[in-house]
Design an enzyme around this catalytic site. Structure first.
Site, PDB file in Angstrom:
ATOM      1  N   ASP A  25       5.862 -21.155 -29.862  1.00  0.00           N
ATOM      2  CA  ASP A  25       5.936 -19.788 -30.397  1.00  0.00           C
ATOM      3  C   ASP A  25       6.197 -19.827 -31.906  1.00  0.00           C
ATOM      4  O   ASP A  25       6.200 -18.791 -32.574  1.00  0.00           O
ATOM      5  CB  ASP A  25       6.957 -18.934 -29.634  1.00  0.00           C
ATOM      6  CG  ASP A  25       8.355 -19.510 -29.692  1.00  0.00           C
ATOM      7  OD1 ASP A  25       8.547 -20.589 -30.278  1.00  0.00           O
ATOM      8  OD2 ASP A  25       9.277 -18.861 -29.138  1.00  0.00           O
ATOM      9  N   SER A  26       6.366 -21.042 -32.453  1.00  0.00           N
ATOM     10  CA  SER A  26       6.388 -21.205 -33.911  1.00  0.00           C
ATOM     11  C   SER A  26       5.091 -20.679 -34.515  1.00  0.00           C
ATOM     12  O   SER A  26       5.000 -20.490 -35.719  1.00  0.00           O
ATOM     13  CB  SER A  26       6.584 -22.681 -34.286  1.00  0.00           C
ATOM     14  OG  SER A  26       5.644 -23.498 -33.624  1.00  0.00           O
ATOM     15  N   ASP A  64       4.748 -22.183 -24.921  1.00  0.00           N
ATOM     16  CA  ASP A  64       6.064 -21.540 -24.933  1.00  0.00           C
ATOM     17  C   ASP A  64       6.038 -20.196 -24.228  1.00  0.00           C
ATOM     18  O   ASP A  64       5.133 -19.381 -24.457  1.00  0.00           O
ATOM     19  CB  ASP A  64       6.511 -21.290 -26.382  1.00  0.00           C
ATOM     20  CG  ASP A  64       7.389 -22.400 -26.916  1.00  0.00           C
ATOM     21  OD1 ASP A  64       8.002 -23.126 -26.113  1.00  0.00           O
ATOM     22  OD2 ASP A  64       7.458 -22.536 -28.153  1.00  0.00           O
ATOM     23  N   LYS A  93       7.285 -23.860 -21.555  1.00  0.00           N
ATOM     24  CA  LYS A  93       8.600 -24.244 -22.097  1.00  0.00           C
ATOM     25  C   LYS A  93       9.462 -23.001 -22.213  1.00  0.00           C
ATOM     26  O   LYS A  93       8.983 -21.948 -22.666  1.00  0.00           O
ATOM     27  CB  LYS A  93       8.430 -24.928 -23.462  1.00  0.00           C
ATOM     28  CG  LYS A  93       9.765 -25.285 -24.122  1.00  0.00           C
ATOM     29  CD  LYS A  93       9.626 -26.358 -25.193  1.00  0.00           C
ATOM     30  CE  LYS A  93       9.070 -25.883 -26.511  1.00  0.00           C
ATOM     31  NZ  LYS A  93       9.871 -24.839 -27.171  1.00  0.00           N
ATOM     32  N   GLU A  95      13.267 -21.473 -23.533  1.00  0.00           N
ATOM     33  CA  GLU A  95      14.470 -21.668 -24.347  1.00  0.00           C
ATOM     34  C   GLU A  95      15.693 -21.161 -23.590  1.00  0.00           C
ATOM     35  O   GLU A  95      15.764 -19.976 -23.235  1.00  0.00           O
ATOM     36  CB  GLU A  95      14.345 -20.905 -25.675  1.00  0.00           C
ATOM     37  CG  GLU A  95      13.421 -21.603 -26.651  1.00  0.00           C
ATOM     38  CD  GLU A  95      13.387 -20.947 -28.030  1.00  0.00           C
ATOM     39  OE1 GLU A  95      14.282 -20.152 -28.363  1.00  0.00           O
ATOM     40  OE2 GLU A  95      12.428 -21.227 -28.776  1.00  0.00           O
ATOM     41  N   GLU A 162      16.571 -29.485 -30.000  1.00  0.00           N
ATOM     42  CA  GLU A 162      16.262 -29.211 -31.410  1.00  0.00           C
ATOM     43  C   GLU A 162      17.545 -29.151 -32.241  1.00  0.00           C
ATOM     44  O   GLU A 162      18.485 -28.410 -31.890  1.00  0.00           O
ATOM     45  CB  GLU A 162      15.482 -27.883 -31.510  1.00  0.00           C
ATOM     46  CG  GLU A 162      15.128 -27.524 -32.946  1.00  0.00           C
ATOM     47  CD  GLU A 162      14.070 -26.423 -33.068  1.00  0.00           C
ATOM     48  OE1 GLU A 162      13.513 -25.988 -32.039  1.00  0.00           O
ATOM     49  OE2 GLU A 162      13.824 -26.010 -34.219  1.00  0.00           O
TER      50      GLU A 162
HETATM   51  O1  KIV Z   1       7.776 -23.386 -31.105  1.00  0.00           O
HETATM   52  C1  KIV Z   1       7.808 -24.589 -31.415  1.00  0.00           C
HETATM   53  O2  KIV Z   1       7.037 -25.073 -32.247  1.00  0.00           O
HETATM   54  C2  KIV Z   1       8.802 -25.431 -30.777  1.00  0.00           C
HETATM   55  C3  KIV Z   1       8.987 -26.823 -31.316  1.00  0.00           C
HETATM   56  C4  KIV Z   1       9.697 -26.772 -32.602  1.00  0.00           C
HETATM   57  C5  KIV Z   1       9.642 -27.714 -30.338  1.00  0.00           C
HETATM   58  O3  KIV Z   1       9.459 -25.018 -29.878  1.00  0.00           O
END
Ligand code: KIV
Length: 245
Positions: A25-26, A64, A93, A95, A162
């Site tokens: 989600d970056s 994510d 993924k 969080e 992280e």
């Molecule tokens: O969203 C992302 O890019 C991440 C990585 C930094 C692990 O979760």
């Protein structure tokens, strides 16, 4: 593991030894220029997962679950994860585990592998008061260790850690049976993940823990400047780059 957000980079990364691509989600920050990852939506994550899958058919692909997509009830969680998997993700993924135990178990039992994410969790930007190394104090470290155990217990197949101190990451990696993948978590973990644009020097931000393997921004600037100068001087296009009829 690196992040990846589009088909062009996915096709390149598909030919590298990288084990796993993450549609993080970056992308809200890297691709859309937002200040945090919070604006990312399920629809965006699915669209980018589809693009990455189109570019790299054989890589293991994780997407994510974006901000709040695990918090609006089990039915919505399943729908969101289903969209990401239908778009081509092999796993999702999530969080944080606190309050998400049932969701993680349910997804795993539904055939969707789940990767956990602990330590600095960008979706908790407001609650954490910004980007800060997590687990420096005993309380925080114990909480992260307990959450790591809880992710494994709930059925997660791997864990991203992280921005935590190296000794804490090493302890967690030593204790868990599932692989621990670090970002700003030091050397003694099972794998590493970086944001692709940090690795390639294409980021607008500087990061203390990422290593730049290429000065991508300088290369792009140089190439586009040469193109502009060739257009100005009529050196581009040449006869060879022209349709005669
Ligand atoms: O969203 C992302 O890019 C991440 C990585 C930094 C692990 O979760």
């Amino acid at each position: 593991m690196t992040t990846c957000y589009d088909a062009s980079f996915a096709a390149i990364l598909g030919k590298t030894p990288v084990d796993c691509l993450l549609v993080g989600d970056s992308l809200a920050m890297v691709v859309y220029g937002e200040r945090t990852t919070i604006p990312a939506t399920v629809a965006q994550m699915a669209a980018h997962a589809r693009a990455v899958r189109a570019g790299a058919q054989k890589k293991f692909l994780v997407a994510d679950m974006p901000f709040l997509s695990v918090r609006a009830g089990l039915a919505d969680t399943v729908k969101a994860a289903g969209e990401l998997v239908r778009a081509g993700a092999d796993a999702v993924k999530i969080e944080g585990i606190s309050g998400n135990e049932t969701a993680v178990r349910h997804l795993v039992e539904s055939g969707i592998p789940v990767m956990g994410h602990l330590g600095l969790m960008p979706q908790f930007y407001h609650a954490m008061g910004g980007w800060k190394v997590q687990g420096r104090e005993d309380n925080g470290a114990n909480r992260i260790l307990a959450d790591a155990r809880a992710f494994q217990e709930a059925g997660a197949f791997a864990l991203v850690l992280e921005c935590v101190p190296e000794p804490l990451a090493a302890k967690i990696a030593g204790e868990l049976e599932i692989p621990v993948i670090g970002i700003g978590a030091g050397r003694f973990v099972d794998g590493q993940v970086l944001v692709l644009h940090d690795l390639l020097g294409l980021s607008r931000r500087d990061s203390t823990f990422a290593r730049r393997y290429l000065d991508g921004a300088a290369l792009v600037t140089e190439a586009v400047s040469r193109y502009c100068s060739d257009v100005d001087s009529l050196a581009f296009p040449s006869e060879k780059e022209t349709f005669a009829s």
